[in-house]
Motif scaffolding. Structure first.
Motif, PDB file in Angstrom:
ATOM      1  N   GLU A  49      12.771  29.624   8.853  1.00 38.84           N
ATOM      2  CA  GLU A  49      11.797  29.255   7.825  1.00 38.84           C
ATOM      3  C   GLU A  49      11.412  27.787   7.909  1.00 38.84           C
ATOM      4  O   GLU A  49      10.325  27.407   7.539  1.00 38.84           O
ATOM      5  CB  GLU A  49      12.361  29.543   6.422  1.00 38.84           C
ATOM      6  CG  GLU A  49      12.293  30.990   6.024  1.00 38.84           C
ATOM      7  CD  GLU A  49      13.388  31.842   6.660  1.00 38.84           C
ATOM      8  OE1 GLU A  49      14.435  31.281   7.073  1.00 38.84           O
ATOM      9  OE2 GLU A  49      13.187  33.051   6.770  1.00 38.84           O
ATOM     10  N   ARG A  50      12.346  26.974   8.381  1.00 34.53           N
ATOM     11  CA  ARG A  50      12.085  25.537   8.449  1.00 34.53           C
ATOM     12  C   ARG A  50      12.700  24.965   9.715  1.00 34.53           C
ATOM     13  O   ARG A  50      13.513  25.600  10.368  1.00 34.53           O
ATOM     14  CB  ARG A  50      12.667  24.828   7.230  1.00 34.53           C
ATOM     15  CG  ARG A  50      14.190  24.901   7.162  1.00 34.53           C
ATOM     16  CD  ARG A  50      14.746  23.969   6.117  1.00 34.53           C
ATOM     17  NE  ARG A  50      16.179  23.975   6.048  1.00 34.53           N
ATOM     18  CZ  ARG A  50      16.990  23.312   6.882  1.00 34.53           C
ATOM     19  NH1 ARG A  50      16.498  22.601   7.871  1.00 34.53           N
ATOM     20  NH2 ARG A  50      18.300  23.372   6.732  1.00 34.53           N
ATOM     21  N   ARG A  67       5.015  28.857  10.211  1.00 37.31           N
ATOM     22  CA  ARG A  67       3.839  27.990  10.119  1.00 37.31           C
ATOM     23  C   ARG A  67       3.558  27.553   8.697  1.00 37.31           C
ATOM     24  O   ARG A  67       2.978  26.524   8.455  1.00 37.31           O
ATOM     25  CB  ARG A  67       2.607  28.714  10.658  1.00 37.31           C
ATOM     26  CG  ARG A  67       2.656  28.931  12.132  1.00 37.31           C
ATOM     27  CD  ARG A  67       1.409  29.641  12.586  1.00 37.31           C
ATOM     28  NE  ARG A  67       1.373  29.687  14.032  1.00 37.31           N
ATOM     29  CZ  ARG A  67       0.311  30.029  14.718  1.00 37.31           C
ATOM     30  NH1 ARG A  67      -0.799  30.365  14.089  1.00 37.31           N
ATOM     31  NH2 ARG A  67       0.352  30.048  16.022  1.00 37.31           N
ATOM     32  N   ARG A  68       3.938  28.392   7.750  1.00 33.55           N
ATOM     33  CA  ARG A  68       3.696  28.048   6.357  1.00 33.55           C
ATOM     34  C   ARG A  68       5.031  27.929   5.640  1.00 33.55           C
ATOM     35  O   ARG A  68       6.069  28.282   6.179  1.00 33.55           O
ATOM     36  CB  ARG A  68       2.814  29.082   5.686  1.00 33.55           C
ATOM     37  CG  ARG A  68       3.430  30.433   5.566  1.00 33.55           C
ATOM     38  CD  ARG A  68       2.455  31.409   4.972  1.00 33.55           C
ATOM     39  NE  ARG A  68       3.166  32.522   4.375  1.00 33.55           N
ATOM     40  CZ  ARG A  68       2.584  33.485   3.755  1.00 33.55           C
ATOM     41  NH1 ARG A  68       1.274  33.491   3.635  1.00 33.55           N
ATOM     42  NH2 ARG A  68       3.277  34.463   3.236  1.00 33.55           N
ATOM     43  N   ARG A  69       4.998  27.452   4.438  1.00 37.62           N
ATOM     44  CA  ARG A  69       6.214  27.284   3.646  1.00 37.62           C
ATOM     45  C   ARG A  69       6.246  28.315   2.541  1.00 37.62           C
ATOM     46  O   ARG A  69       5.249  28.936   2.229  1.00 37.62           O
ATOM     47  CB  ARG A  69       6.261  25.880   3.058  1.00 37.62           C
ATOM     48  CG  ARG A  69       6.385  24.842   4.131  1.00 37.62           C
ATOM     49  CD  ARG A  69       6.567  23.471   3.536  1.00 37.62           C
ATOM     50  NE  ARG A  69       6.677  22.539   4.632  1.00 37.62           N
ATOM     51  CZ  ARG A  69       7.700  21.732   4.801  1.00 37.62           C
ATOM     52  NH1 ARG A  69       8.674  21.725   3.938  1.00 37.62           N
ATOM     53  NH2 ARG A  69       7.736  20.920   5.831  1.00 37.62           N
ATOM     54  N   ALA A  73       8.476  33.051   4.350  1.00 37.96           N
ATOM     55  CA  ALA A  73       7.625  32.448   5.385  1.00 37.96           C
ATOM     56  C   ALA A  73       8.047  32.899   6.776  1.00 37.96           C
ATOM     57  O   ALA A  73       7.207  33.189   7.634  1.00 37.96           O
ATOM     58  CB  ALA A  73       7.662  30.929   5.276  1.00 37.96           C
ATOM     59  N   GLU A  77       5.909  35.084   9.660  1.00 36.42           N
ATOM     60  CA  GLU A  77       5.777  34.596  11.038  1.00 36.42           C
ATOM     61  C   GLU A  77       6.242  35.676  12.029  1.00 36.42           C
ATOM     62  O   GLU A  77       5.606  35.872  13.067  1.00 36.42           O
ATOM     63  CB  GLU A  77       6.584  33.316  11.239  1.00 36.42           C
ATOM     64  CG  GLU A  77       6.485  32.738  12.629  1.00 36.42           C
ATOM     65  CD  GLU A  77       5.089  32.286  13.037  1.00 36.42           C
ATOM     66  OE1 GLU A  77       4.823  32.235  14.260  1.00 36.42           O
ATOM     67  OE2 GLU A  77       4.256  31.986  12.159  1.00 36.42           O
ATOM     68  N   ARG A  80       3.479  38.195  12.230  1.00 41.89           N
ATOM     69  CA  ARG A  80       2.358  37.628  12.991  1.00 41.89           C
ATOM     70  C   ARG A  80       2.640  37.713  14.486  1.00 41.89           C
ATOM     71  O   ARG A  80       1.789  38.134  15.270  1.00 41.89           O
ATOM     72  CB  ARG A  80       2.125  36.176  12.569  1.00 41.89           C
ATOM     73  CG  ARG A  80       0.848  35.559  13.158  1.00 41.89           C
ATOM     74  CD  ARG A  80       0.778  34.066  12.919  1.00 41.89           C
ATOM     75  NE  ARG A  80       1.728  33.342  13.746  1.00 41.89           N
ATOM     76  CZ  ARG A  80       1.589  33.163  15.069  1.00 41.89           C
ATOM     77  NH1 ARG A  80       0.572  33.677  15.719  1.00 41.89           N
ATOM     78  NH2 ARG A  80       2.488  32.481  15.745  1.00 41.89           N
TER      79      ARG A  80
END
Length: 124
Positions: A49-50, A67-69, A73, A77, A80
């Motif tokens: 996530e990070r 890519r997003r928070r 998340a 991803e 995707r």
């Protein structure tokens, strides 16, 4: 085979106490995945996530950060990336999240739980 790994699910399925140092737990998982890849020849992409501190790099494992928070998340991803695969039937998604597992199966991928994958890592 390509393994798309929900990194924090697999971390959480490991030894207790990982919450005290998430960055170290992430690094330890990547090291375990490197051993797995070296021994099996499988392809592995782990999604977190990070970004951990320090930033992780690996010549054997693809390390991805959402890519997003925000909540889930990493799951978004993973979906995707699975949608971008030309042959999702050759992918196995590792997660214990029901929503992600259902989405992966709907796209044609196999799914195994984080606990199952942890046992697999220990056997290799």
């Amino acid at each position: 085979m390509l393994w798309l790994v929900d990194g924090m699910n697999v971390v959480a399925a490991g030894p207790p106490g990982w919450q005290r140092d998430r960055d170290r737990a992430m690094a330890e998982l990547v090291a375990e995945l490197e051993t797995y890849v070296a021994r099996t020849g499988d392809d592995v992409c782990v999604v977190f996530e990070r970004r951990p501190r320090p930033l992780l790099r690996s010549p054997l494992v693809e390390i991805v950060h959402a890519r997003r928070r925000g909540p889930d998340a990493g799951d978004f991803e993973l979906v995707r990336r699975l949608r971008a695969c030309q042959a999702p039937t050759t992918v196995c998604v590792v997660t214990s999240d029901r929503w992600l597992a259902d989405a992966a199966r709907a796209l044609g991928a196999a799914v195994v739980s984080a606990d199952h994958f942890r046992r697999r890592l220990a056997q290799v």
